[in-house]
Design a protein around this motif. Structure first.
Motif, PDB file in Angstrom:
ATOM      1  N   GLN A  35      -2.202   6.449   9.503  1.00  0.00           N
ATOM      2  CA  GLN A  35      -0.931   6.206   9.109  1.00  0.00           C
ATOM      3  C   GLN A  35      -0.578   4.939   8.458  1.00  0.00           C
ATOM      4  O   GLN A  35       0.348   5.008   7.324  1.00  0.00           O
TER       5      GLN A  35
ATOM      6  N   TRP B 273       5.388   9.098  15.211  1.00  0.00           N
ATOM      7  CA  TRP B 273       4.275   7.879  14.431  1.00  0.00           C
ATOM      8  C   TRP B 273       3.723   6.936  15.228  1.00  0.00           C
ATOM      9  O   TRP B 273       4.281   6.224  16.090  1.00  0.00           O
TER      10      TRP B 273
ATOM     11  N   TYR C 128       1.370   4.706   5.027  1.00  0.00           N
ATOM     12  CA  TYR C 128       2.785   4.201   4.771  1.00  0.00           C
ATOM     13  C   TYR C 128       2.610   2.940   3.810  1.00  0.00           C
ATOM     14  O   TYR C 128       3.683   2.751   3.103  1.00  0.00           O
TER      15      TYR C 128
ATOM     16  N   ALA D   6       8.076   6.244   1.714  1.00  0.00           N
ATOM     17  CA  ALA D   6       7.302   6.439   2.831  1.00  0.00           C
ATOM     18  C   ALA D   6       8.331   6.655   4.061  1.00  0.00           C
ATOM     19  O   ALA D   6       7.937   7.749   4.784  1.00  0.00           O
ATOM     20  N   ASN D   7       9.336   6.253   4.153  1.00  0.00           N
ATOM     21  CA  ASN D   7      10.264   6.400   5.248  1.00  0.00           C
ATOM     22  C   ASN D   7      11.771   6.119   4.714  1.00  0.00           C
ATOM     23  O   ASN D   7      12.253   5.270   4.887  1.00  0.00           O
TER      24      ASN D   7
END
Length: 111
Positions: free
Chosen positions: A71, A65, A75, A83-84
């Motif tokens: 991005q 990333w 995100y 998102a993560n």
């Protein structure tokens, strides 16, 4: 050549979005981390690379990333946990596209 949609926002309005959405956990000063890492110079930076900040394993695992406008948009437009998965960032996401564009434009001025 058309401008990048991520920079279609207004950076001065984005400063206000930053204050309401991000400032509690993030600083814009270089080298000053809070609950989250400093966002100084975030655009173009590889994820999980601010010195002296203890990132989650989930974000450190995203070694490919780079915080590009695209991005960041992806995100920040959704809850951080989606998102993560496994991140320690507690954020519900910003679903207002104009505010998100403004915020990313503002973040692009921090260098």
């Amino acid at each position: 050549m058309a401008a990048s949609p991520a920079f279609a926002g207004d950076a001065s309005t984005g400063a206000d979005v930053f204050k309401s959405e991000c400032a509690e956990c993030h600083s814009i000063k270089e080298g000053r981390n809070k609950k989250g890492p400093s966002l100084f110079g975030v655009l173009g930076r590889k994820a999980a690379t601010v010195p002296d900040y203890e990132y989650s394993d989930a974000l450190r695992a995203q070694s490919s990333w780079v915080w590009t406008p695209e991005q960041l948009h992806s995100y920040l437009a959704q809850p951080a946990k989606r998102a993560n998965p496994g991140t320690k960032m507690k954020y519900d996401g910003l679903n207002d596209a104009k505010q998100l564009d403004d915020l990313i434009s503002y973040l692009g001025t921090l260098h």
